[in-house]
Design an enzyme around this catalytic site. Structure first.
Site, PDB file in Angstrom:
ATOM      1  N   CYS A  51       0.838  -1.175   0.037  1.00  0.00           N
ATOM      2  CA  CYS A  51      -0.135  -0.116   0.198  1.00  0.00           C
ATOM      3  C   CYS A  51       0.913   1.259   0.062  1.00  0.00           C
ATOM      4  CB  CYS A  51      -0.963  -0.159   1.281  1.00  0.00           C
ATOM      5  SG  CYS A  51      -2.092   1.337   1.434  1.00  0.00           S
ATOM      6  N   CYS A  55       0.269   4.837   6.942  1.00  0.00           N
ATOM      7  CA  CYS A  55      -0.398   4.778   8.255  1.00  0.00           C
ATOM      8  C   CYS A  55       0.623   4.050   9.147  1.00  0.00           C
ATOM      9  CB  CYS A  55      -1.702   4.064   7.961  1.00  0.00           C
ATOM     10  SG  CYS A  55      -2.583   4.442   6.755  1.00  0.00           S
ATOM     11  N   CYS A  58       0.366   0.176  10.092  1.00  0.00           N
ATOM     12  CA  CYS A  58      -0.159  -0.899   9.317  1.00  0.00           C
ATOM     13  C   CYS A  58       0.588  -1.679   8.772  1.00  0.00           C
ATOM     14  CB  CYS A  58      -0.969  -0.125   8.246  1.00  0.00           C
ATOM     15  SG  CYS A  58      -1.925  -1.375   7.106  1.00  0.00           S
ATOM     16  N   CYS A  95     -16.851  -8.950   5.228  1.00  0.00           N
ATOM     17  CA  CYS A  95     -16.215  -7.556   4.980  1.00  0.00           C
ATOM     18  C   CYS A  95     -15.019  -7.755   4.344  1.00  0.00           C
ATOM     19  CB  CYS A  95     -15.901  -7.003   6.433  1.00  0.00           C
ATOM     20  SG  CYS A  95     -17.315  -7.055   7.420  1.00  0.00           S
ATOM     21  N   CYS A 126     -19.726  -5.719   3.375  1.00  0.00           N
ATOM     22  CA  CYS A 126     -19.033  -4.329   3.624  1.00  0.00           C
ATOM     23  C   CYS A 126     -17.840  -4.576   2.874  1.00  0.00           C
ATOM     24  CB  CYS A 126     -18.898  -4.667   5.105  1.00  0.00           C
ATOM     25  SG  CYS A 126     -17.866  -2.867   5.591  1.00  0.00           S
ATOM     26  N   CYS A 186     -19.574   2.644   8.013  1.00  0.00           N
ATOM     27  CA  CYS A 186     -18.928   1.833   9.493  1.00  0.00           C
ATOM     28  C   CYS A 186     -17.633   2.692   9.514  1.00  0.00           C
ATOM     29  CB  CYS A 186     -18.518   0.416   8.823  1.00  0.00           C
ATOM     30  SG  CYS A 186     -17.533  -0.439   9.985  1.00  0.00           S
ATOM     31  N   ARG A 258     -18.260  -2.562  17.153  1.00  0.00           N
ATOM     32  CA  ARG A 258     -17.667  -3.714  16.903  1.00  0.00           C
ATOM     33  C   ARG A 258     -16.310  -3.988  17.823  1.00  0.00           C
ATOM     34  NH1 ARG A 258     -17.126  -4.398  11.464  1.00  0.00           N
ATOM     35  NH2 ARG A 258     -19.282  -4.921  11.543  1.00  0.00           N
TER      36      ARG A 258
END
Ligand code: SAM
Ligand code: DTB
Ligand code: SF4
Length: 340
Positions: A51, A55, A58, A95, A126, A186, A258
């Protein structure tokens, strides 16, 4: 519902004696939900690693050496196999996450196809694909995507210490785009990034003060991944985490909360207290996106001890006495196939 949460009010909430906060959260939870039911979702990484974003938590960012095995967009067959397993294990929502800054136009028809196929199986869908524009959101929504996940992660102030390649404003815009396209939102955050208590308050204020509150609010505890800049972050005190869940329940009374990443690192008692103060959804299955989640068996045992029942739409058709919790997994398939 309460209009807007101010910082002063939110501080008062967080400063309450622990048991007063627990009591208030439980009351709110029982006003809005059956406290013995839990929504079950399963997560699959459909595109893993490489990616371009930075972040700092991550494992999938290309900037950190986390030893993660990269994986291009999965084939439909593989995705449907995972979804089938999730459904058979009793999950009601599938998801899918992709390690993208944003979806590429050329991938849109394939994403639409995936959504349509999973909807045919009778599961809720999702996706979390990064930033999306209005046209993409409309296409996903028209294909049948029920929820779009895009986390604010933390407060606007602390955000710059976590991510520099995408702005907080862009995140808020994506949430609006999702809402305007008619999908359910979400959105939640991560605790344990090195944020102050006030950042936790400000994150919850952001979520709570959106023009329509998110239907689903994932609260993640940082999974410390070797090779990321946050690998040595301090542990979150379980009671501080429980406090965040309780405050989330009070500030977002009608949202599903969640208990997301980090359950593997929590003991049963901490999870039980999170459920007690209002968490009513989990990711089920031994893997999150790339990191480990509790084994299904261990969750079944925990549900069993707490008399927690998975939430199915026409749940009243199931007689409680028929719900043999020790064989929950087997029964779930039966009940699910019966549309229960
Ligand atoms: N790439 C897309 C994006 O960031 O919007 C979607 C996938 S991304 C992995 C989804 C969310 O997972 C992040 O927003 C973050 O809240 C959560 N997450 C990622 N790594 C995590 C970790 N190590 N611990 C806890 N939560 C994490
Ligand atoms: C969310 O809030 N947490 C999930 C889901 N939404 C996409 C992701 C957790 C990821 C944990 C690290 C990993 O497994 O890669
Ligand atoms: Fe990429 Fe999402 Fe990970 Fe950020 S959280 S590095 S955008 S996969």
């Amino acid at each position: 519902m309460k209009q807007k949460w101010t910082l002063k009010e939110t501080k008062l909430l967080f400063d309450k004696p622990f048991f007063d906060l627990v009591f208030e959260a439980q009351k709110k939870h029982r006003e809005n939900f059956n406290p013995n039911k839990i929504q079950i979702s399963t997560l699959l990484s459909i595109k893993t690693g490489s990616c371009p974003e930075d972040c700092k938590y991550c494992p999938q960012s290309a900037r950190y050496k986390t030893g993660l095995k990269k994986q291009p967009l999965l084939e439909l067959k593989q995705i449907l196999k995972s979804a089938k397993h999730a459904k058979a294990s009793g999950s009601t929502r599938f998801c899918m996450g992709a390690a993208w800054k944003n979806p590429n136009e050329k991938d849109m028809p394939y994403l639409e196809k995936i959504i349509k196929e999973i909807k045919k199986m009778g599961m809720e869908t999702c996706m979390t694909l990064g930033t999306i524009n209005n046209a993409q959101a409309k296409r996903l929504s028209n294909a049948g995507l029920d929820f779009y996940n895009h986390n604010l992660d933390t407060s606007e102030n602390f955000y710059k210490h976590v991510i520099t390649t995408r702005t907080y404003k862009e995140r808020l815009t994506t949430l609006k785009v999702v809402r305007d396209a008619g999908m359910k939102v979400c959105s939640g955050g991560i605790i344990g990034l090195g944020e102050k208590i006030q950042d936790r308050m400000e994150l919850l204020m952001q979520l709570s003060n959106l023009s329509v509150q998110p239907e689903s609010v994932p609260i993640n505890m940082l999974v410390k991944i070797s090779g990321t800049p946050m690998e040595n972050n301090l542990d979150v005190d379980p009671f501080d985490f429980i406090r965040v869940i309780a405050a989330t329940r009070i500030m977002l009374p009608q949202s599903y909360i969640r208990l997301s990443a980090g359950r593997k690192e929590m003991n049963d008692q901490t999870q039980a207290m999170c459920f007690m103060v209002g968490a009513n959804s989990i990711f089920y299955g031994c893997k999150l996106l790339t990191s480990n989640n509790p084994e299904e068996e261990s969750d079944v045992k925990l549900f069993n001890k707490l008399n927690l029942h998975p939430e199915y739409k026409k749940e009243r058709l199931v007689k409680e006495k028929d719900f043999n919790l020790t064989t929950l997994k087997l029964n779930q398939e039966k009940y699910y196939n019966a549309g229960i």
